[in-house]
Design an enzyme around this catalytic site. Sequence first.
Site, short mmCIF file in Angstrom:
data_model
loop_
_atom_site.label_atom_id
_atom_site.label_comp_id
_atom_site.label_asym_id
_atom_site.label_seq_id
_atom_site.Cartn_x
_atom_site.Cartn_y
_atom_site.Cartn_z
N SER A 4 1.05 -1.12 -0.31
CA SER A 4 -0.45 -0.07 0.37
C SER A 4 1.03 1.05 0.15
O SER A 4 1.84 1.52 -0.27
CB SER A 4 -0.80 -0.51 1.07
N ASN A 5 0.22 2.66 0.32
CA ASN A 5 1.21 3.55 0.31
C ASN A 5 0.75 4.22 2.05
O ASN A 5 -0.27 4.21 2.30
CB ASN A 5 1.00 4.31 -0.77
N CYS A 6 1.91 5.74 2.53
CA CYS A 6 1.05 6.75 2.60
C CYS A 6 -0.48 7.13 3.37
O CYS A 6 -0.76 8.34 3.21
CB CYS A 6 2.18 7.17 3.01
N ALA A 29 -4.75 7.85 -4.01
CA ALA A 29 -2.91 6.97 -4.64
C ALA A 29 -3.48 5.31 -4.49
O ALA A 29 -3.06 4.84 -3.60
CB ALA A 29 -2.16 7.59 -3.30
#
Length: 209
Positions: free
Chosen positions: A21-23, A88
């Site tokens: 995943s991402n921030c 995102a």
Amino acid sequence: MRLLITAGPTREHIDPVRFLSNCSTGKMGFAIAEAALAAGHEVELVAGPVALTPPASAHYTPVISARDMLAAVMEYLPTVDAVIMTAAVADWRPAEVAQDKLKKHTMEPVIKLVPNPDILSEIKKVKTNQFIVGFAAETRNALEYAKDKLERKGLDMIVANDVSQPGAGFAVDTNIVSFVTQQGIEHFPLMSKREVGAKIISYIESKLS
Ligand code: C5P
């Protein structure tokens, strides 16, 4: 207007308990949803896994993966006047998802990835006259990349931000953005994400009225 807003990260599972995943926290997309509702618009809010409470008057669709988000976006696209893609979206996903939790001692130390669909590019193929806004979060040359993205993804507007600047990007309540359109670039100072949301909404209102 009816607006489709995507928010948050996507989660690409490796097995039932592990993922890539991402921030992204979803704060920017949720702030735009609040600004749109406050201005009297209808909102379809499609979000990956986030720890935020959706505004009560938004129609909320929680999703997990990029492919889930694509399906929800395609479902709502024909019903909206504009799309704001703040999500995102993970660019890659594991080629295979294990049904059971992988065991450390038998797990391969390499994960094979395959590209995810680009949701904006899929929108471009089927859209009618919806106004499409993309986001460009970069850590350098944000504006240069944004101009390229505007053309490549067939967008009406890119909201560019350099996520390496203090007070901009992930997890904070403020952002420093520029609007990039075919007409040029407009820079804004540090603002709350809610104020950025209001600016985006009034820009779309001015173009669609
Ligand atoms: O090219 P890049 O991923 O930086 O573009 C960011 C923009 O593209 C954002 O608006 C994001 O929501 C969208 N995007 C997408 N599908 C992807 C990746 C990004 O629609 N697979």
